[in-house]
Design a protein around this motif. Structure first.
Motif, PDB file in Angstrom:
ATOM      1  N   ILE A   1       0.841  -1.204   0.000  1.00 29.78           N
ATOM      2  CA  ILE A   1       0.000   0.000   0.000  1.00 29.78           C
ATOM      3  C   ILE A   1       0.872   1.250   0.000  1.00 29.78           C
ATOM      4  N   GLN A   2       1.908   1.247   0.810  1.00 29.24           N
ATOM      5  CA  GLN A   2       2.804   2.399   0.873  1.00 29.24           C
ATOM      6  C   GLN A   2       3.504   2.627  -0.464  1.00 29.24           C
ATOM      7  N   THR A   3       3.918   1.526  -1.120  1.00 33.06           N
ATOM      8  CA  THR A   3       4.642   1.648  -2.381  1.00 33.06           C
ATOM      9  C   THR A   3       3.747   2.161  -3.496  1.00 33.06           C
ATOM     10  N   VAL A   4       2.534   1.609  -3.601  1.00 30.24           N
ATOM     11  CA  VAL A   4       1.645   1.948  -4.717  1.00 30.24           C
ATOM     12  C   VAL A   4       1.006   3.315  -4.537  1.00 30.24           C
ATOM     13  N   PHE A   5       0.552   3.629  -3.310  1.00 30.78           N
ATOM     14  CA  PHE A   5      -0.247   4.838  -3.117  1.00 30.78           C
ATOM     15  C   PHE A   5       0.512   5.971  -2.432  1.00 30.78           C
ATOM     16  N   GLY A   6       1.730   5.710  -1.968  1.00 31.68           N
ATOM     17  CA  GLY A   6       2.513   6.779  -1.372  1.00 31.68           C
ATOM     18  C   GLY A   6       1.994   7.281  -0.036  1.00 31.68           C
ATOM     19  N   VAL A   7       1.346   6.420   0.750  1.00 31.82           N
ATOM     20  CA  VAL A   7       0.847   6.790   2.067  1.00 31.82           C
ATOM     21  C   VAL A   7       1.620   6.010   3.127  1.00 31.82           C
ATOM     22  N   THR A   8       1.447   6.411   4.370  1.00 35.65           N
ATOM     23  CA  THR A   8       2.077   5.718   5.491  1.00 35.65           C
ATOM     24  C   THR A   8       1.054   4.778   6.140  1.00 35.65           C
ATOM     25  N   VAL A   9       1.452   3.523   6.350  1.00 29.25           N
ATOM     26  CA  VAL A   9       0.569   2.537   6.960  1.00 29.25           C
ATOM     27  C   VAL A   9       1.169   2.097   8.296  1.00 29.25           C
ATOM     28  N   GLN A  10       0.371   2.158   9.351  1.00 28.45           N
ATOM     29  CA  GLN A  10       0.827   1.779  10.687  1.00 28.45           C
ATOM     30  C   GLN A  10      -0.041   0.638  11.224  1.00 28.45           C
ATOM     31  N   LEU A  11       0.611  -0.278  11.945  1.00 23.97           N
ATOM     32  CA  LEU A  11      -0.086  -1.373  12.634  1.00 23.97           C
ATOM     33  C   LEU A  11       0.071  -1.120  14.118  1.00 23.97           C
ATOM     34  N   SER A  12      -1.038  -0.830  14.805  1.00 18.24           N
ATOM     35  CA  SER A  12      -0.957  -0.437  16.218  1.00 18.24           C
ATOM     36  C   SER A  12      -0.447  -1.553  17.108  1.00 18.24           C
ATOM     37  N   ASP A  13      -0.715  -2.810  16.721  1.00 21.69           N
ATOM     38  CA  ASP A  13      -0.277  -3.970  17.501  1.00 21.69           C
ATOM     39  C   ASP A  13       0.699  -4.778  16.653  1.00 21.69           C
ATOM     40  N   PRO A  14       1.921  -5.055  17.138  1.00 21.86           N
ATOM     41  CA  PRO A  14       2.883  -5.837  16.351  1.00 21.86           C
ATOM     42  C   PRO A  14       2.353  -7.198  15.933  1.00 21.86           C
ATOM     43  N   ALA A  15       1.407  -7.746  16.700  1.00 19.51           N
ATOM     44  CA  ALA A  15       0.858  -9.063  16.348  1.00 19.51           C
ATOM     45  C   ALA A  15       0.078  -9.004  15.042  1.00 19.51           C
ATOM     46  N   LEU A  16      -0.424  -7.831  14.671  1.00 23.88           N
ATOM     47  CA  LEU A  16      -1.177  -7.709  13.425  1.00 23.88           C
ATOM     48  C   LEU A  16      -0.296  -7.980  12.205  1.00 23.88           C
ATOM     49  N   ALA A  17       0.985  -7.728  12.332  1.00 26.95           N
ATOM     50  CA  ALA A  17       1.892  -7.919  11.189  1.00 26.95           C
ATOM     51  C   ALA A  17       1.928  -9.367  10.742  1.00 26.95           C
ATOM     52  N   ARG A  18       1.608 -10.308  11.655  1.00 29.45           N
ATOM     53  CA  ARG A  18       1.668 -11.732  11.322  1.00 29.45           C
ATOM     54  C   ARG A  18       0.344 -12.253  10.775  1.00 29.45           C
ATOM     55  N   ARG A  19      -0.707 -11.461  10.809  1.00 31.91           N
ATOM     56  CA  ARG A  19      -1.979 -11.878  10.221  1.00 31.91           C
ATOM     57  C   ARG A  19      -1.809 -12.038   8.713  1.00 31.91           C
ATOM     58  N   THR A  20      -2.431 -13.058   8.123  1.00 27.25           N
ATOM     59  CA  THR A  20      -2.289 -13.309   6.692  1.00 27.25           C
ATOM     60  C   THR A  20      -3.662 -13.331   6.024  1.00 27.25           C
ATOM     61  N   LEU A  21      -3.655 -13.146   4.718  1.00 26.01           N
ATOM     62  CA  LEU A  21      -4.907 -13.226   3.964  1.00 26.01           C
ATOM     63  C   LEU A  21      -4.624 -13.731   2.563  1.00 26.01           C
ATOM     64  N   THR A  22      -5.650 -14.305   1.968  1.00 27.53           N
ATOM     65  CA  THR A  22      -5.585 -14.830   0.604  1.00 27.53           C
ATOM     66  C   THR A  22      -6.823 -14.366  -0.155  1.00 27.53           C
ATOM     67  N   GLY A  23      -6.611 -13.851  -1.353  1.00 29.45           N
ATOM     68  CA  GLY A  23      -7.729 -13.398  -2.164  1.00 29.45           C
ATOM     69  C   GLY A  23      -7.336 -12.222  -3.043  1.00 29.45           C
ATOM     70  N   THR A  24      -8.313 -11.696  -3.769  1.00 31.15           N
ATOM     71  CA  THR A  24      -8.095 -10.579  -4.685  1.00 31.15           C
ATOM     72  C   THR A  24      -9.078  -9.465  -4.351  1.00 31.15           C
ATOM     73  N   ILE A  25      -8.559  -8.256  -4.217  1.00 26.66           N
ATOM     74  CA  ILE A  25      -9.377  -7.085  -3.881  1.00 26.66           C
ATOM     75  C   ILE A  25      -9.189  -6.047  -4.979  1.00 26.66           C
TER      76      ILE A  25
END
Length: 339
Positions: free
Chosen positions: A276-300
Motif C-alpha cells: 500500500i505504501q509503495t503503490v499509493f505513497g501513504v504511510t501505513v501503521q499497525l498499532s499492535d505488532p501481532a497484526l503484522a503476522r496476520r495473513t490473507l488470501t484473495g483478490t481485492i
C-alpha cells in the motif's frame, strides 16, 4: 453485464458506486475485456489532463509585450576603454577557470537529462508508454523508467527500472537485445517476450508470461550467474542476493495492478502494508505488532488506498482510521480501550 464507456469514465473519476464497482470488477475478470479497459482509460486521461494551460492569458501577455516599445535600446557598438590594458589582468585566469569549472559541473549534473529520457508516474497514476522500437511498457504507480535518448535500437536497448512495469518487447531484425536493469544488481535480458518486473530496494521480482528471458545476477560471495526463465516462472531476488525460483506460477494474476486488482496468497499484513505504501505513497501503521503476522488470501479491487484499507479491515475484522496521508490498523478491542 457489460459496463458502458460512460460508466467506466465515472469510475475513473472516482464517482462509481459500490454496485457499479462490482459490475466493473466482474467484467474485468474476463481477460478479453482488459484491452478495452485500457483504451478507455487512456481516452479518459487524455480528455481530463492534470494541467490545462491558460493559453488566452499568455497570448494577451505576449501581445502586450509586442505593443509596448522598448524605452532604451542597447548600444550596437561598445566603446573601448580610454586606457589600454593587458589581456590577462591579475585574477583573470582565476575567473576564467571558475567559469570553466562551473560549465563543466553543470554539464556533468545535467548529463542524465541530456543522455536519458526518464518517464515517471505519481502515487495514483498508471501509464502506458510506447518505445521508439515499437515495444510497449505499462508503468505502475510511483515508478520510473530511464530510456537512452541516443542510439536506442542500434547501439543498445538498455533501460533502467525503479518500481513496477509490464514489458511487451518487439523483436528487431538486427536481433538487438533488450535489457532491463533492476534493483539488487539484477539484469533481465529479453529474448522477445511479455513479462513483469518489480524493482524495489527490498526486493526485485520477475514474472514471465510468454517467451523467454535470461536473468543475470550475482548472489553473496558468488560470481555472476545466469538463469533462463520459462513461461510461468517467477523469480525473486532480495537485497541480500538470495534468489528464489517458483515454477508454474499463477499467471492468471499476472500484474494485477494494471487493473487495480491486488492479489494476496497467504500474504502477511506487514507485506500488504508495504505494498500500500509503495503503490499509493501513504504511510501505513499497525498499532499492535501481532497484526503484522496476520495473513490473507484473495483478490481485492481498489482504486485508492482508502478503498483497499476499508476492504482489508472488513476481511480481517479490524478497525481502520484515515489521518491525512496515514492509515492506521488496529483491533476492535484496542479502539474501545482508547475511547
Amino acid at each position: 453485464m457489460k459496463p458502458t464507456k460512460e460508466l467506466l469514465f465515472t469510475y475513473f473519476a472516482g464517482q462509481a458506486t459500490s454496485v457499479q464497482q462490482k459490475v466493473i470488477g466482474e467484467w474485468l475478470a474476463d481477460a478479453g475485456n482488459r484491452e478495452t479497459y485500457f483504451q478507455w482509460l487512456d481516452e479518459w486521461e487524455r480528455s481530463f489532463p492534470q494541467y490545462v494551460p491558460d493559453v488566452s492569458h499568455y497570448l494577451d501577455l505576449f501581445r502586450q509585450r509586442l505593443d509596448t516599445p522598448v524605452s532604451e535600446q542597447m548600444p550596437l557598438v561598445r566603446q573601448l576603454p580610454a586606457e589600454p590594458r593587458t589581456l590577462w589582468q591579475r585574477g583573470s585566469w582565476l575567473v576564467a577557470a571558475s567559469v570553466s569549472l562551473l560549465l563543466l559541473a553543470g554539464g556533468w549534473f545535467a548529463r542524465e537529462t541530456i543522455l536519458y529520457n526518464t518517464i515517471t508516474t505519481g502515487a495514483h497514476q498508471l501509464r502506458s508508454v510506447s518505445l521508439p522500437d515499437g515495444s510497449t511498457v505499462a508503468l505502475n504507480s510511483n515508478s520510473s523508467l530511464r530510456v537512452p535518448r541516443l542510439g536506442y535500437g542500434w547501439l543498445s536497448r538498455d533501460v533502467v527500472l525503479m518500481g513496477d512495469a509490464v514489458f511487451d518487447i518487439r523483436h528487431l531484425a538486427n536481433n538487438q537485445p533488450f535489457v532491463v536493469q533492476a534493483a539488487n544488481g539484477l539484469a533481465v535480458e529479453v529474448l522477445g517476450t511479455e513479462f513483469s518486473v518489480r524493482s524495489r530496494a527490498a526486493r526485485a521480482e520477475v514474472v514471465l508470461k510468454r517467451g523467454k528471458v535470461n536473468l543475470h545476477y550475482a548472489t553473496a560471495n558468488q560470481p555472476p550467474r545466469n538463469l533462463l526463465m520459462k513461461p510461468g516462472d517467477r523469480v525473486t531476488l532480495d537485497e541480500k542476493g538470495a534468489l528464489q525460483l517458483q515454477t508454474r506460477a499463477d499467471t492468471t494474476r499476472f500484474a494485477h495492478w494494471r487493473y487495480r486488482l491486488f492479489s494476496f496468497n497467504d500474504t502477511s499484513l506487514r507485506e500488504v502494508a508495504s505494498q500500500i505504501q509503495t503503490v499509493f505513497g501513504v504511510t501505513v501503521q499497525l498499532s499492535d505488532p501481532a497484526l503484522a503476522r496476520r495473513t490473507l488470501t484473495g483478490t481485492i479491487r481498489a482504486g485508492s488506498s482508502d478503498e483497499l484499507a476499508d476492504a482489508l479491515a472488513e476481511l480481517l475484522n479490524l478497525r481502520v482510521s484515515h489521518r491525512d496521508q496515514s492509515i492506521i490498523f488496529s483491533t476492535p478491542s484496542e479502539t474501545q480501550l482508547n475511547q
